[in-house]
Design a protein around this motif. Structure first.
Motif, short mmCIF file in Angstrom:
data_model
loop_
_atom_site.label_atom_id
_atom_site.label_comp_id
_atom_site.label_asym_id
_atom_site.label_seq_id
_atom_site.Cartn_x
_atom_site.Cartn_y
_atom_site.Cartn_z
N PHE A 140 32.69 42.42 42.26
CA PHE A 140 33.80 42.82 43.12
C PHE A 140 33.62 44.28 43.56
O PHE A 140 33.88 44.61 44.72
CB PHE A 140 35.13 42.61 42.37
CG PHE A 140 36.29 42.42 43.32
CD1 PHE A 140 36.26 41.41 44.28
CD2 PHE A 140 37.40 43.25 43.26
CE1 PHE A 140 37.32 41.25 45.17
CE2 PHE A 140 38.46 43.09 44.15
CZ PHE A 140 38.42 42.09 45.10
N THR A 141 33.13 45.11 42.64
CA THR A 141 32.84 46.50 43.01
C THR A 141 31.86 46.53 44.18
O THR A 141 32.04 47.26 45.15
CB THR A 141 32.23 47.27 41.81
OG1 THR A 141 33.18 47.28 40.77
CG2 THR A 141 31.86 48.70 42.18
N MET A 142 30.82 45.71 44.08
CA MET A 142 29.81 45.71 45.14
C MET A 142 30.42 45.29 46.47
O MET A 142 30.02 45.77 47.53
CB MET A 142 28.65 44.78 44.76
CG MET A 142 27.77 45.37 43.69
SD MET A 142 27.06 46.92 44.27
CE MET A 142 26.65 47.72 42.75
N SER A 143 31.41 44.38 46.40
CA SER A 143 32.02 43.92 47.66
C SER A 143 32.84 45.03 48.32
O SER A 143 33.09 44.97 49.51
CB SER A 143 32.85 42.66 47.44
OG SER A 143 34.02 42.98 46.70
N GLU A 145 37.58 54.20 43.28
CA GLU A 145 37.28 53.77 41.91
C GLU A 145 36.64 52.38 42.01
O GLU A 145 36.93 51.64 42.96
CB GLU A 145 38.58 53.64 41.12
CG GLU A 145 39.05 54.92 40.50
CD GLU A 145 40.08 54.63 39.41
OE1 GLU A 145 39.75 54.79 38.24
OE2 GLU A 145 41.20 54.27 39.77
N PRO A 146 35.84 52.00 41.02
CA PRO A 146 35.26 50.66 41.05
C PRO A 146 36.25 49.65 40.50
O PRO A 146 37.32 50.00 40.02
CB PRO A 146 34.07 50.79 40.11
CG PRO A 146 34.46 51.85 39.14
CD PRO A 146 35.38 52.79 39.86
N SER A 147 35.84 48.39 40.56
CA SER A 147 36.58 47.33 39.87
C SER A 147 35.99 47.22 38.46
O SER A 147 34.91 47.73 38.19
CB SER A 147 36.37 46.03 40.63
OG SER A 147 36.66 44.94 39.81
N ASN A 148 36.70 46.52 37.58
CA ASN A 148 36.12 46.21 36.27
C ASN A 148 35.09 45.08 36.40
O ASN A 148 34.33 44.82 35.48
CB ASN A 148 37.23 45.82 35.27
CG ASN A 148 38.10 44.70 35.81
OD1 ASN A 148 38.30 44.60 37.03
ND2 ASN A 148 38.60 43.86 34.94
N PRO A 168 41.93 50.62 43.17
CA PRO A 168 41.94 49.49 44.11
C PRO A 168 42.04 48.10 43.48
O PRO A 168 42.66 47.21 44.08
CB PRO A 168 40.63 49.65 44.91
CG PRO A 168 39.83 50.64 44.18
CD PRO A 168 40.75 51.47 43.36
N PRO A 169 41.49 47.86 42.26
CA PRO A 169 41.60 46.49 41.75
C PRO A 169 43.05 46.03 41.55
O PRO A 169 43.32 44.83 41.50
CB PRO A 169 40.89 46.55 40.38
CG PRO A 169 40.19 47.84 40.32
CD PRO A 169 40.75 48.75 41.35
N LEU A 184 40.28 43.36 49.58
CA LEU A 184 39.30 43.82 50.57
C LEU A 184 39.93 43.98 51.94
O LEU A 184 39.57 44.88 52.70
CB LEU A 184 38.12 42.84 50.63
CG LEU A 184 37.29 42.73 49.35
CD1 LEU A 184 36.12 41.78 49.56
CD2 LEU A 184 36.79 44.09 48.89
N ASP A 185 40.91 43.12 52.28
CA ASP A 185 41.57 43.26 53.58
C ASP A 185 42.31 44.59 53.66
O ASP A 185 42.33 45.25 54.70
CB ASP A 185 42.58 42.12 53.80
CG ASP A 185 41.89 40.76 53.75
OD1 ASP A 185 40.68 40.72 54.08
OD2 ASP A 185 42.54 39.77 53.36
N ILE A 186 42.92 44.97 52.53
CA ILE A 186 43.67 46.23 52.53
C ILE A 186 42.72 47.42 52.63
O ILE A 186 42.94 48.35 53.40
CB ILE A 186 44.55 46.30 51.27
CG1 ILE A 186 45.60 45.20 51.36
CG2 ILE A 186 45.22 47.66 51.13
CD1 ILE A 186 46.22 44.82 50.05
#
Ligand code: NOJ
Length: 572
Positions: free
Chosen positions: A296-299, A289-292, A223-224, A263-265
């Motif tokens: 941002f991962t938490m969002s 998957e998380p972000s690096n 996703p990132p 996040l919109d996507i």
């Protein structure tokens, strides 16, 4: 507090009036399909092999299988380059094989989660072929940019300095279209343009298609990377002296990753799931998957009012535990997730996957003991626990020579650096037994080498003795089914540099205490001083294999001895 449980409907349980979804306390098991079991002798794992593994899943006590991609693919990134999202790659089998697997899992009471790869397709996907030809509506499905001209050698100059995660420019010149396309991974994985609403719609249709075909959820890939900053500016250099030339670490990815529109996507994907859930009453899980970037991962979780992912994977037990780990590092890794997770959300714990070295190979001395201690932590904390295939028998990384290297990330790094970048060592065949090629295949070769340690490290042997890595895993999976581990409270502490411990409690049910020594010398500790609410004596529920104390031995909490890197679970 008195806990009242009631089954509300398919996949939902009410605890004290709060709804608990099936996935929120599940043990997920990641299958890397090429490497679990090969039934047709071509050396590559297949869907029939996964179906044949169901008795193993049941014995392991897992709840849900997550499959890395099985869709049609030229396999330049082993399935993460998809040329048809709606069909099965023949290397894995047929549509009928898929239905058979899906039905057999359902019959066994197991859920099925599929990988979902929205950021890029394969360059052999029909959309890309048509996009190259500027055939509408596909002309702008991908990120196409003009060349900046020719350099002194007559080579086209890419639009900016962006680099691929697998090394080298992220831009590939296409002679036919006379433009560059963006690929954040291999050249064979062109990036889709998520600013094009048609692309978003295609992806939503794909989710819907698989839901209609009975899957229970998705793991969203990368996703990132899903959307890029619109001005296509050069990314700043990191000036990191340890970063090899042309590698991804050369740039600070402020324009290619973690853009706010991501996040919109993700919200749009959520919408498909929500709509499907309300139409059918089925409970679907959406994870990613998380972000690096941690925040941002938490969002990705969203909030209680505006939920996005059910959960992004938590890699803190991977990235935040250095080779020399202390108790305080484990505590900090837990804090970082549990304290930062938005209110009302479910935690999850991962110790390995197909992109990273295996758990037992990340901590220097490879005696397997610390990996077992980490599995204790991962499986007995609240929330979802994710097992990477092979962790249940504590498989380790396999040496893969340069000649045998298949992973594009390893191949792109070249013979001198491939060992640092290749993901192959964690992707080798599952070790079923001590027969040739570990019982992985009916044929005479395997796509990646089998770890030579299969002679001693294999499921069959581990099932035939009482105290082995697999029986250890089974005990953990069994504990996960208790009310205490599913719904109980959590209290965790680093008692000192060497000892990390936590309790799980719920009224009227058994209590659990988990104690782990990450140090490489034996320690003696007064656990009671840190958890005075516990009785002086408990019974060992489980111990890592280096410990002489075993199940049902009484244990005096004011004087516990833990071997180097060992762990204990005590029951009250
Ligand atoms: C993340 C996946 O886990 C990895 O295996 C893959 O190479 C990239 N995304 C690209 O899809």
């Amino acid at each position: 507090m008195f806990f009242r449980f009631a089954v509300l409907c398919l996949g939902i349980l009410a605890v004290n009036g709060q709804t608990i979804k099936w996935w929120s306390t599940a043990t997920l098991y990641q299958v890397y399909p090429r490497s679990l079991k090969d039934t047709n002798g071509d050396g590559v794992g297949d869907i029939k092999g996964i179906t044949e593994s169901i008795p193993h899943f049941i014995q392991s006590g897992i709840d849900c299988v997550w499959l890395s991609p099985i869709y049609k693919s030229p396999m330049k990134d082993f399935g993460y380059d998809i040329s048809d999202y709606l069909s099965i790659d023949p290397i894995f089998g047929t549509w009928e094989d898929f239905l058979e697997l899906s039905n057999a899992l359902k019959a066994a009471g197991l859920k099925l989660v599929m990988d979902f790869v929205p950021n890029h397709t394969s360059d052999e996907h029909d959309w890309f072929i048509r996009s190259v030809n500027r055939e509408d509506p596909y002309t702008n499905y991908y990120i196409w940019k003009d060349s900046l001209g020719l350099d002194a050698n007559g080579t086209q100059i890419p639009p900016n300095n962006w680099l691929s995660a697998f090394a080298g420019s992220a831009w590939q010149w296409n002679d036919q279209r006379q433009q560059f396309y963006l690929h954040q991974f291999t050249v064979g994985q062109p990036d889709l343009d998520f600013r094009n609403p048609l692309v978003l719609q295609e992806m939503k249709n794909i989710l819907r298609y698989w839901l209609d075909n009975g899957v229970d959820g998705f793991r969203i890939d990368a996703p990132p990377h899903i959307i890029e900053q619109i001005d296509f500016l050069d990314e700043p250099l990191t000036n990191d002296p340890s970063c090899p030339e042309n590698q991804f670490c050369q740039l600070n990815h402020i324009y290619t990753m973690n853009q706010p529109e991501t996040l919109d996507i993700l919200r749009e994907f959520r919408q498909v799931i929500d709509q499907y859930q309300s139409e059918t009453g089925r409970v679907i899980v959406l994870m990613s998957e998380p972000s690096n970037l941690h925040n941002f991962t938490m969002s990705y979780y969203g909030t209680e009012q505006d939920p996005i992912m059910d959960f992004p994977f938590n890699f803190n037990l991977i990235y935040d535990l250095p080779a020399e780990t202390f108790a305080i590092d484990i505590k900090a890794a837990l804090d970082k997730w549990l304290l930062d997770m938005p209110t009302g959300k479910v935690a999850n714990w991962v110790t390995g996957n197909h992109d990273l070295p295996r758990t037992r190979s990340r901590f220097g001395i490879d005696d397997g003991e610390f990996a077992l201690s980490l599995y204790m932590i991962r499986m007995l904390l609240p929330g979802v626990s994710v097992t990477y295939y092979g962790e249940e028998i504590n498989m380790e990384n396999t040496f893969v020579s340069w000649q045998e290297t298949r992973d594009p990330q390893g191949c792109n790094a070249g013979p001198d650096l491939y060992q640092k970048y290749s993901r192959d060592p964690a992707r080798t065949p599952f070790q079923w037994n001590s027969q040739n090629l570990a019982g992985f295949t009916t044929g005479s070769t395997s796509w990646l080498p089998v770890n030579p340690n299969y002679v001693n490290l294999n499921l069959e042997d581990q099932m035939s003795s009482i105290r082995t890595e697999f029986t250890f895993y089974q005990r953990l999976a069994e504990a996960r089914k208790s009310n205490t581990i599913r719904f109980g409270s959590l209290e965790y502490k680093s008692i000192n540099n060497d000892v990390f411990a936590f309790t799980r409690e719920i009224q009227a049910d058994d209590k659990y205490l988990v104690i782990v020594n990450p140090n490489d010398i034996e320690v003696r500790v007064n656990v009671r001083a840190a958890f005075p609410q516990l009785p002086e004596i408990g019974l060992v529920y489980l111990s890592t294999l280096g410990l002489t104390t075993t199940a049902n031995d009484p244990i005096i909490l004011s004087d516990v001895i833990l071997d180097a890197r060992g762990g204990l679970v005590v029951n009250f």
